[in-house]
Scaffold this active site. Structure first.
Site, PDB file in Angstrom:
ATOM      1  N   CYS A 139     -10.649   2.575   1.446  1.00  0.00           N
ATOM      2  CA  CYS A 139     -10.971   1.779   0.258  1.00  0.00           C
ATOM      3  C   CYS A 139     -11.739   0.553   0.729  1.00  0.00           C
ATOM      4  O   CYS A 139     -11.406  -0.028   1.751  1.00  0.00           O
ATOM      5  CB  CYS A 139      -9.676   1.340  -0.452  1.00  0.00           C
ATOM      6  SG  CYS A 139      -9.962   0.440  -1.992  1.00  0.00           S
ATOM      7  N   CYS A 146      -1.748  -3.765   0.836  1.00  0.00           N
ATOM      8  CA  CYS A 146      -1.992  -2.314   0.784  1.00  0.00           C
ATOM      9  C   CYS A 146      -2.500  -1.803   2.123  1.00  0.00           C
ATOM     10  O   CYS A 146      -3.473  -2.325   2.671  1.00  0.00           O
ATOM     11  CB  CYS A 146      -3.010  -2.001  -0.311  1.00  0.00           C
ATOM     12  SG  CYS A 146      -3.506  -0.273  -0.338  1.00  0.00           S
ATOM     13  N   CYS A 373       4.019   4.654  -2.386  1.00  0.00           N
ATOM     14  CA  CYS A 373       2.814   3.894  -2.740  1.00  0.00           C
ATOM     15  C   CYS A 373       2.400   2.974  -1.605  1.00  0.00           C
ATOM     16  O   CYS A 373       3.225   2.255  -1.060  1.00  0.00           O
ATOM     17  CB  CYS A 373       3.073   2.962  -3.918  1.00  0.00           C
ATOM     18  SG  CYS A 373       3.667   3.752  -5.358  1.00  0.00           S
TER      19      CYS A 373
END
Ligand code: SAH
Ligand code: SF4
Length: 409
Positions: A139, A146, A373
């Protein structure tokens, strides 16, 4: 060390696809829109007059019956099947490993063109089965909590690679319809899709849209648009487009209640702040009590988890049909945050609940197999440590964007 004040995007190495269709030189029919599939069949020698009918037949074989071999398409003439097989193929990502958690969660590592790998997670629940799909390798954004955001190699997945993730999961679940079984059966194992794997789906808009349209198509995978949820960090200009062109449910990685904190956690906030984001959400089509926006909120100890935050959150989203999904932070090696305590998460949830919003706390699933997640990282993460290896393997000239190449470690 991962700095908690990250730039909006990181310096990345973009990986062009070495060979979009792989080394076979054949045209992959997966991931094409109806029009594109028709054009591909015409290019493969199908008479124009028959193209519409053939396209529907091939579409149904691929997406309704899960067939990968032209030979099995028994309502097509034998020599037509053979001629299609010469120039076309039905190719989906290849499963490299599969792990099954104690709680039934399945994590697949799949290989895509160029030797890159992404992860797919299947989460079975009592009343549904959800597939968490990736939209990019890595990403470009740099959300500081994250793990995916620390990866340096990024490429957009193709529509074939996105819808292909659904197809390989159905293969593994053994869930292509048997004769006589209704493919619309809502009790099926794979009933929901969330675009919550690796990547920012709205930075790969066209491929995500085309793949989701295939997933929704009534003559194929046939999932309702209400069973598909796209999660975005807040790419404001693309939100309206997602509503118009995809029409699926929306989840927002909200995570903070002031611009100051959100700038740090979700740096895209420096480009489109909370006010701009909320304005775009208010315009999202079809919002109602039964079609709510999900606000994802990761619980970070001492950062965004106070009672004041909970009250501010409620004030900010007033007027938007919403549910708030509280995600206990999943830690990863080197992460600059800690998970809020269970008591804190419950107190936070309670304030939101009392204000009239559903506030489920997301139970981490598949933690024992690093499928929760923010834990997805795939071999691309390892590749970050040996760029040269991946360059050599893929035979690529890797393009460096940005001025420096700092290590995320
Ligand atoms: N890029 C998209 C979709 C993928 S992330 C987005 O940001 O929305 C799916 C969800 O997991 C997002 O809400 C993301 O913020 C959250 N997440 C990322 N890392 C996490 C972590 N370490 N612990 C808990 N949730 C995390
Ligand atoms: Fe990218 Fe989403 Fe991770 Fe942010 S949370 S870095 S947008 S994958």
């Amino acid at each position: 060390m991962n700095s908690p004040t990250a730039p909006v995007t990181q310096d990345v190495l973009t990986i062009p696809r070495k060979d979009a269709e792989g080394s076979t030189g054949k045209v992959n029919l997966v991931g094409l829109t109806h029009e594109q599939l028709r054009a591909a069949l015409i290019a493969a020698g199908t008479p124009e007059k028959q193209a519409r009918m053939r396209e529907r037949q091939v579409w149904q074989w691929i997406y309704q019956k899960g067939v990968r071999d032209f030979e099995a398409m028994t309502n097509l003439a034998k020599d037509y099947r053979a001629s299609l097989a010469e120039t076309c193929e039905i190719r989906v990502p290849e499963i490299v490993t599969k792990q099954v958690s104690e709680d039934g969660t399945r994590k697949y590592l799949v290989r895509i063109a160029g030797g890159h790998e992404v992860e797919i997670v299947y989460i079975p629940e009592e009343d549904r089965g959800t597939l968490c799909v990736s939209s990019q390798v890595g990403c470009t954004l740099t959300c500081t909590f994250c793990h995916t955001g620390t990866q340096k190699l990024v490429r957009n997945l193709t529509a074939a690679e996105i819808v292909g993730q659904i197809m390989v999961a159905r293969d593994d679940l053994g869930e292509w319809p048997k004769p006589g079984r209704n493919p619309k059966d809502e009790t099926r194992l794979l009933s929901n899709i969330v675009l919550m794997g690796m990547g920012e789906p709205l930075y790969n808009f066209e491929a995500v849209r085309d793949a989701m349209k295939i997933a929704m198509d009534g003559e194929g995978i046939s999932l309702s648009r209400r069973r598909i949820t796209l999660s975005t960090s807040g790419v404001v200009p693309e939100i309206a487009r997602a509503g118009d062109e995809i029409g699926c449910m929306l989840a927002i990685s909200f995570h903070a209640t002031t611009d100051e904190v959100r700038d740090t956690l979700v740096p895209i906030n420096k480009k489109w702040n909370i006010e701009a984001l909320l304005a775009a959400l208010k315009e999202y089509p079809k919002l109602s009590n039964s079609e709510r926006i999900t606000f994802e909120y990761v619980m970070l100890d001492g950062v965004n988890d106070s009672d004041d935050d909970a009250r501010r959150l409620v004030r900010l989203i007033a007027g938007i049909p919403a549910k708030i999904n509280l995600i206990p932070f999943n830690e990863w090696p080197g992460a600059p945050y800690k998970r809020s305590s269970d008591a804190r998460i419950r107190a936070f949830a309670n304030i939101i609940y009392k204000a009239g919003y559903a506030s489920p706390i997301r139970t981490p699933r598949g933690e024992d197999i690093m499928a929760a997640c923010g834990q997805l990282k795939s071999a691309t993460e390892r590749a970050r440590k040996s760029k040269r290896e991946i360059e050599a393997e893929a035979g690529l000239g890797v393009v460096t964007i940005g001025s420096c190449e700092t290590s995320a470690e």
